[in-house]
Design a protein around this motif. Sequence first.
Motif, PDB file in Angstrom:
ATOM      1  N   GLY B  13      37.818  21.920   5.240  1.00 26.85           N
ATOM      2  CA  GLY B  13      37.051  22.721   4.189  1.00 26.85           C
ATOM      3  C   GLY B  13      35.482  22.274   4.469  1.00 26.85           C
ATOM      4  O   GLY B  13      34.770  22.762   3.695  1.00 26.85           O
ATOM      5  N   MET B  16      33.297  25.413   4.967  1.00 23.77           N
ATOM      6  CA  MET B  16      33.287  26.091   3.839  1.00 23.77           C
ATOM      7  C   MET B  16      32.151  25.489   2.875  1.00 23.77           C
ATOM      8  O   MET B  16      31.710  26.151   2.032  1.00 23.77           O
ATOM      9  N   LYS B  22      39.956  24.394   3.021  1.00 17.52           N
ATOM     10  CA  LYS B  22      40.030  26.144   3.010  1.00 17.52           C
ATOM     11  C   LYS B  22      41.201  26.975   2.647  1.00 17.52           C
ATOM     12  O   LYS B  22      41.420  27.934   1.946  1.00 17.52           O
TER      13      LYS B  22
END
Lengths: 226, 226
Positions: B13, B16, B22
């Motif tokens: 992630g 992100m 994610k």
Amino acid sequence: MKTYAVIVAGGQGTRMGTAIPKQFLPLGGRPVLYYTIKAFVDAVPGITVVLVLPEEQISYNNMVLQHFEEIPELIIVAGGASRYESVRNGLDIVEEEDAIVFVHDGVRPFVSAALIRNCMDQAREKGSAIPCVTVTDSMRFCGEDGHKAIDRDKLRIIQTPQTFLAGPLLKAFAQEYRESFTDEASVMEQSGGEVFLIAGDKYNIKITTPEDLCIGEAILNMTAAK
Amino acid sequence: MKTYAVIVAGGQGTRMGTAIPKQFLPLGGRPVLYYTIKAFVDAVPGITVVLVLPEEQISYNNMVLQHFEEIPELIIVAGGASRYESVRNGLDIVEEEDAIVFVHDGVRPFVSAALIRNCMDQAREKGSAIPCVTVTDSMRFCGEDGHKAIDRDKLRIIQTPQTFLAGPLLKAFAQEYRESFTDEASVMEQSGGEVFLIAGDKYNIKITTPEDLCIGEAILNMTAAK
């Protein structure tokens, strides 16, 4: 310095399964082409937009213009049989050798002001700017003897606006057409010019299917929220 | 015939900008992985899902399972340092040489039942099925002596589920790791196996950025409307 955006909209909408050509389909209530044109008009004050349309679609243009509060400076030119010919028809409008010319797909409405300005700056400095993005999936090359993995780190996805100093671009488009001319960068290279890449934008997508329109609405909302 | 879906979810992630990896981020109110797992469970009755997660994320799994009305048969396995190692850990669960094994990215939640079944059928018949889609943008190859246009018609974008007959796949994953192992097809080829492509699906995308989540919501609505 004079600037031109040659926006090429050749699609017939056949893959869309619609009677209306894809560049006129509504995205958030306005035609795709409205966003494409507005991106350039907002990013580069004083720009001349040269919109290249298939002859039979020229009358659709009011569908686009009616959405502008202030009508932009827009020249409409009939397209040709190939993308090369359509771009060449658009370039007939350009006279100043020191102008900056953007050649852009009509169905890429999400081009950002930052990308347009970056392309302009680099084209002024180096003569060209070809936006590209890296590849995030594995890729294969299909040759005559089957397919094999190809290093995705060495590949780039090419977008538009492909941006050039007018002089060399006009010279390149004076060449005879070749099948290898898949974009303006390839035309430029064939005439001996070097082309320089620049970082593009993952969301500068082409709208070519009905599903792309749904995805386009999401990108539009995302952009509006910024 | 026994079937396994080895779903590899390794992401941290970081791209992100979120603390939640994610594969656990919400899409239409449910974690990305929920859709990915459900796609296989719905398409292939009786399938065993082998979910490969980084060790520190195994506890997140209840976030996913709580959304199922009927809890699927799910085996959770800790991932390794590379994708190759993670897939190998997942394959440790597979014993039957004549099983069909799907290896799928956890962050591709939009894989369709039709694609899963087509992959299964082809892998049964030919030993493998590697989903791929054609390229719609111009592409360039960046080599040591600069970049040049490459014929996009010869390129394919590779997706998952990469699907195989278990016997040859297990043999291929008994090899020592090489840097050229970017996906399961490349592992298979290195061990002398031939891999067969199959038509993938343009909307079988990977969710890797926050913008992909917005696009994902659009695809989700589109799919739900069908």
